[in-house]
Design an enzyme around this catalytic site. Structure first.
Site, PDB file in Angstrom:
ATOM      1  NE  ARG A 140      -4.471  27.290 -16.630  1.00 31.90           N
ATOM      2  CZ  ARG A 140      -5.753  27.263 -16.995  1.00 31.90           C
ATOM      3  NH1 ARG A 140      -6.705  27.385 -16.104  1.00 31.90           N
ATOM      4  NH2 ARG A 140      -6.076  27.115 -18.262  1.00 31.90           N
ATOM      5  CE1 TYR A 198       3.291  36.283   5.292  1.00 39.26           C
ATOM      6  CE2 TYR A 198       1.700  36.271   3.506  1.00 39.26           C
ATOM      7  CZ  TYR A 198       3.011  36.211   3.947  1.00 39.26           C
ATOM      8  OH  TYR A 198       4.024  36.086   3.042  1.00 39.26           O
ATOM      9  CG  ASP A 243      -2.741  31.514   7.346  1.00 39.48           C
ATOM     10  OD1 ASP A 243      -2.075  30.521   7.692  1.00 39.48           O
ATOM     11  OD2 ASP A 243      -2.314  32.392   6.576  1.00 39.48           O
ATOM     12  CE  LYS A 251       6.194  31.261   5.226  1.00 40.19           C
ATOM     13  NZ  LYS A 251       4.941  31.935   5.498  1.00 40.19           N
TER      14      LYS A 251
HETATM   15  C1  LIG Z   1       4.076  32.767   4.618  1.00 38.04           C
HETATM   16  C2  LIG Z   1       2.664  32.880   5.003  1.00 38.04           C
HETATM   17  C3  LIG Z   1       1.656  32.988   4.046  1.00 38.04           C
HETATM   18  C4  LIG Z   1       1.945  33.095   2.571  1.00 38.04           C
HETATM   19  O1  LIG Z   1       2.549  31.982   2.064  1.00 38.04           O
HETATM   20  P1  LIG Z   1       3.532  31.996   0.771  1.00 38.04           P
HETATM   21  O2  LIG Z   1       3.789  30.554   0.567  1.00 38.04           O
HETATM   22  O3  LIG Z   1       4.730  32.797   1.160  1.00 38.04           O
HETATM   23  O4  LIG Z   1       2.777  32.637  -0.337  1.00 38.04           O
HETATM   24  C5  LIG Z   1       0.347  33.028   4.488  1.00 38.04           C
HETATM   25  N1  LIG Z   1       0.041  33.000   5.785  1.00 38.04           N
HETATM   26  C6  LIG Z   1       0.989  32.922   6.745  1.00 38.04           C
HETATM   27  C7  LIG Z   1       0.590  32.900   8.178  1.00 38.04           C
HETATM   28  C8  LIG Z   1       2.328  32.868   6.385  1.00 38.04           C
HETATM   29  O5  LIG Z   1       3.264  32.814   7.332  1.00 38.04           O
END
Ligand SMILES: *Cc1c(COP(=O)(O)O)cnc(C)c1O
Length: 386
Positions: free
Chosen positions: A59, A112, A183, A208
């Protein structure tokens, strides 16, 4: 054409070199252990006192995950990186780790959805937040309050993909004693390096493009070692969103082809968007290359585009928008994005009605352009729109 930094190409391919010798293995082994034994109690206690830097418990820190962390830190030009079980795991650890009751967070640009849901949840713990969509620095400055602790941005923003003057926002925030978080998921560490533009922290959903094959969920936070360490102890360890070693291994595998996948996504998304722009049933394209106001910012802070963009139909409404999406054969109807398969998603989860002042139009469809080839995708869109 997209120009990937030649150094980044090598970093993506040679993750194994950041780890100790694994007998020449092409990828680091998957270290599937929940705990690490030590030679003495003194060594164990010493490890426990610095779990961010010692293999004690999974963890905390894991050898396979650490190879990914070191690789991502190199790509982002960050001192340190911590990986998480998901992008939201990373966002949660950052916000829980850095905020306290009385603090305010300013969110700039389209954010998001679940990140904003988390902000709303934090209200119950005494944190306040507000949103701004301005690009000019005076308007952004006016939104900063005495109690603002963090500025949280996305550039390109979610859904509409507008850009922000990252360098200027970060310089202003620094003057006002506010931490900046971006982000950077859409751009990936290859197309935009926010820390070099002055951001304090960069967050990624690895689910992604970094993974790139729709088979893994993960997240990462990159920044100065001291700040990442603070998030490690105050957010990551306590919330417990630890990345699985196998997921780290999949992400290292994904990274090997990231530069080439991105080039393809960039080219094909531009080709598909160009086709849609000329189509009589399309009202507007939401892609940084099709936004005159963002052209100068793009040149300054990005090396290329992703495969993600949106378009609004000249359709009667939400039902017709869903019908167009339903007629698509090559685009999967699914959430998320960034994989080999093209995907389509609406801008709203339910009919937003006929309100013309919505920031996200009711007839918007977001496309994630995969690797099927632009001609195939254009043909599919042509039949769906006819
Ligand atoms: C998908 C996404 C997230 C969250 O990510 P997860 O891996 O689905 O928890 C955060 N910010 C953006 C811009 C995203 O596209």
């Amino acid at each position: 054409m997209i120009t990937i930094d030649p150094e980044d190409r090598l970093i993506c391919l040679r993750a194994r070199e950041v780890s100790a010798d694994h007998h020449g293995a092409a990828l680091p082994p998957i270290s599937q252990a929940s705990l690490h034994r030590k030679q003495s109690m003194a060594e164990l206690l010493q490890g426990l006192s610095r779990e961010h830097a010692a293999f004690v418990y999974a963890r905390g820190t894991n050898p396979t995950v650490k190879v990914l962390e070191d690789t991502l830190a190199k790509l982002e030009r960050a001192e340190a990186c911590k990986c998480f079980a998901s992008g939201m795991g990373a966002v949660s650890a950052v916000l829980f780790g850095l905020l306290k009751a009385g603090d305010h967070v300013l969110f700039i640009n389209d954010i998001y959805g679940p990140t904003l849901e988390l902000a709303a949840r934090l209200e119950e713990f005494g944190v306040t937040w507000s949103r701004a969509f301005a690009q000019d620095i005076e308007s952004i400055g006016a939104e900063i309050r005495n109690e603002t602790r963090l500025i949280y941005m996305e550039s390109p923003g979610s859904t509409l993909f507008r850009l922000l003057p990252i360098k200027k926002v970060c310089a202003l925030a620094r003057l006002r004693g506010v931490l900046t978080i971006i982000d950077n998921t859409v751009a990936t560490p290859l197309l935009q390096k926010p820390l070099q533009l002055g951001a304090d922290l960069s967050i990624h959903s690895c689910s992604k493009y970094i993974g790139g094959h729709s088979d893994v969920v993960g997240g990462a936070v990159m920044g100065p070692a001291a700040l990442v360490e603070e998030i490690f102890y105050k957010g990551y360890m306590l919330l417990g969103a630890a990345m699985a070693p196998f997921d780290a291994w999949l992400l290292l595998r994904g990274l090997m082809t990231l530069p080439d996948r991105l080039s393809r996504h960039h080219e094909d998304a531009l080709a598909v968007a160009t086709f849609l722009k000329a189509h009589p049933k399309v009202r507007k394209i939401y892609h940084p290359a099709f936004c005159e106001e963002d052209a100068a910012l793009f040149e300054k802070q990005m090396l290329g585009h992703s495969g993600l963009f949106s378009f609004a139909l000249d359709a009667a409404g939400f039902a017709e928008t869903l019908a167009v999406a339903d007629r698509l054969r090559l685009f999967g109807k699914a959430v998320s994005w960034g994989g080999a398969e093209s995907l389509v998603m609406t801008g709203h989860k339910a009919d937003p009605g006929a309100d013309k002042n919505l920031r996200v139009p009711g007839t918007l469809l977001r496309l994630s352009i995969g690797l099927e080839g632009a001609d195939n995708l254009i043909g599919d869109l042509e039949q769906a729109l006819s």
